[in-house]
Design a protein around this motif. Structure first.
Motif, short mmCIF file in Angstrom:
data_model
loop_
_atom_site.label_atom_id
_atom_site.label_comp_id
_atom_site.label_asym_id
_atom_site.label_seq_id
_atom_site.Cartn_x
_atom_site.Cartn_y
_atom_site.Cartn_z
N GLY A 205 0.92 -1.14 -0.02
CA GLY A 205 0.09 0.04 -0.09
C GLY A 205 0.75 1.19 0.14
N THR A 206 0.15 2.48 0.11
CA THR A 206 0.97 3.87 0.15
C THR A 206 1.30 4.24 1.67
OG1 THR A 206 -0.39 4.38 -1.73
CG2 THR A 206 0.59 6.22 -0.18
N LEU A 207 2.63 4.39 1.74
CA LEU A 207 3.24 4.91 3.17
C LEU A 207 2.81 6.23 3.22
CD1 LEU A 207 6.72 2.95 3.20
CD2 LEU A 207 4.51 2.29 4.45
N GLU A 208 2.61 6.76 4.40
CA GLU A 208 2.34 8.12 4.74
C GLU A 208 3.30 8.55 5.78
OE1 GLU A 208 0.04 9.88 3.55
OE2 GLU A 208 -1.25 8.20 2.32
N LEU B 244 18.34 -3.51 -0.04
CA LEU B 244 17.99 -3.15 -1.16
C LEU B 244 16.43 -3.26 -1.63
CD1 LEU B 244 21.02 -4.71 -3.24
CD2 LEU B 244 20.69 -2.38 -2.40
N LYS B 245 16.02 -4.64 -1.16
CA LYS B 245 14.46 -4.46 -1.31
C LYS B 245 13.48 -3.49 -0.87
CE LYS B 245 10.89 -6.53 -3.07
NZ LYS B 245 10.56 -6.42 -4.54
N LEU C 1 10.55 1.94 -0.98
CA LEU C 1 10.39 3.21 -0.87
C LEU C 1 10.72 4.29 -1.92
CD1 LEU C 1 12.69 2.73 2.59
CD2 LEU C 1 10.04 3.25 2.44
N ALA C 2 11.37 3.88 -2.82
CA ALA C 2 11.80 4.73 -4.01
C ALA C 2 10.43 4.72 -4.91
CB ALA C 2 12.87 4.22 -4.98
N GLY C 3 9.72 3.61 -5.02
CA GLY C 3 8.36 3.42 -5.55
C GLY C 3 7.36 4.57 -4.74
N GLN C 4 7.42 4.55 -3.47
CA GLN C 4 6.69 5.57 -2.71
C GLN C 4 7.03 6.91 -2.60
OE1 GLN C 4 4.16 4.29 -0.45
NE2 GLN C 4 3.98 2.52 -2.01
N ASN C 5 8.09 7.36 -3.55
CA ASN C 5 8.86 8.59 -3.61
C ASN C 5 9.05 9.13 -2.17
OD1 ASN C 5 8.14 9.21 -6.50
ND2 ASN C 5 5.97 9.40 -5.96
#
Length: 380
Positions: free
Chosen positions: A99-102, A203-204, A209-213
């Protein structure tokens, strides 16, 4: 201890040595001086200097929080700890379902805990010794965040930086969610292939996290939290000051909490033994100045040590004394015959070198399992 920090993170009380950019030097009235006002900070920001060196030993960051005693703070710290643990569980559940991290929400969630650390860091530190093995991934992440915040504050990081550092520690092991559970809970020694799989988790986590900006400083620090000072770590083999600052802090706190926790392949060390073990890896695994600062702020006998005193009584270390690391404050709970007594708080730094013969010191640090003790009975 000299630290390089961004000028945007400067605070009143920090002792600024010089510019860290190699150009545009600080004027005389601002170099080798403690920042005394917001006007000083504004003056530095206007000089187009991105980073400065500060001396944390000479800094005295102004703390807006009234200081409390351990017994006053422990109840607030416990509530803040439990709430932060709920946030960490939410983080891991979010990651598991991709999901999306806040991040901003999590910073709000950890804020009361950092407030508690600012008032009295011993209370929150004592809670890190009570982690339950069945929730190790959550509690270890939170304990590392607490210890990192304590160390970050000690070396003079701003409140904003400490919040960011704490979130980084809370997220450091999310990559383990992609590893087989039987691998993480293996009792025996890992094979070479198994260890290679373990090494994949930073790395995973960073990929997710990169995909979550997520902020780049968080991603870079998580990627590097298993790097070692001598370059023997993973995944990139970074060394020395090439390792990001947050990662240098987290690696020490991560190792300390792991050593003092029960694991499937070994029992927990006493906090005192863990400190000795970390010290043996100065200049190899850990940055020497950061490790020195960690030992100063948690003590030779860290909070949670079950100790025997020179008068034969037993107690639990509840407050560290940075200027006298061998002489913390102890909550005495057993007589010399190991009978429960009314708790007494004793500041050993005030009972040393006395002329009236009432000197008191620690003679032994004991694993509580020796006496089948549950430390949470004594920490509040």
């Amino acid at each position: 201890m000299l630290e390089k920090i961004k000028t945007t993170n400067l605070q009143e009380g920090m002792f600024v040595v010089c510019s860290a950019n190699g150009y545009s030097s600080l004027p005389t009235e601002l170099s080798n001086h403690a920042i005394s006002s917001k006007a000083d900070i504004s003056a530095i920001l206007q000089l187009n200097i991105n980073e400065v060196l500060i001396d944390s030993e000479k800094s005295s960051v102004i703390n807006s929080f009234p200081q409390t005693t351990y017994s006053e703070e422990i109840f607030f710290a416990r509530e803040a700890y439990n709430n932060a643990l709920s946030y960490i569980q939410k983080i891991f559940e979010t990651v598991e379902r991709e999901g999306t991290l806040e991040i901003s929400e999590y910073k709000k969630g950890v804020s009361p805990l950092i407030d508690s650390i600012d008032r009295n860091n011993s209370a929150a530190a004592s809670l890190t010794v009570l982690a339950r093995a069945d929730r190790y991934l959550y509690t270890h992440s939170l304990n590392t965040a607490i210890l990192s915040a304590i160390l970050g504050r000690y070396i003079g990081l701003s409140r904003e930086a400490v919040e960011e550092l704490s979130i980084t520690a809370m997220l450091m092991n999310i990559g383990q969610l992609w590893l087989p559970k039987n691998l993480m809970n293996k009792k025996g020694k890992l094979s070479k292939d198994e260890f290679q799989k373990i090494k994949f988790h930073p790395l995973k986590g960073c990929e997710y996290l990169a995909g979550q900006n997520s902020p780049q400083i968080i991603i870079n620090s998580i990627r590097a939290h298993h790097e070692k000072y001598d370059g023997s770590g993973y995944p990139q083999g970074l060394s020395g000051n090439d390792i990001p600052q947050y990662a240098r802090i987290i690696s020490i706190c991560d190792s300390y909490d792991a050593l003092t926790s029960d694991r499937p392949y070994r029992e927990a060390m006493t906090p005192n033994s863990a400190i000795k073990h970390l010290y043996s890896m100065t200049n190899t695994a850990f940055h020497p100045r950061y490790l020195e600062s960690f030992i100063k702020c948690v003590g030779i006998y860290p909070v949670g040590c079950f100790v025997k005193l020179s008068d034969g009584r037993y107690g639990v270390v509840v407050t560290n004394t940075p200027k006298a690391p061998l002489l913390p404050q102890v909550k005495v709970v057993f007589s010399s015959r190991f009978r429960a007594i009314h708790p007494e708080f004793i500041d050993l730094s005030k009972r040393s070198n006395g002329s009236n013969g009432d000197n008191l010191e620690i003679v032994e640090c004991i694993h509580p399992k020796t006496f089948k003790l549950e430390l949470d009975r004594f920490l509040w």
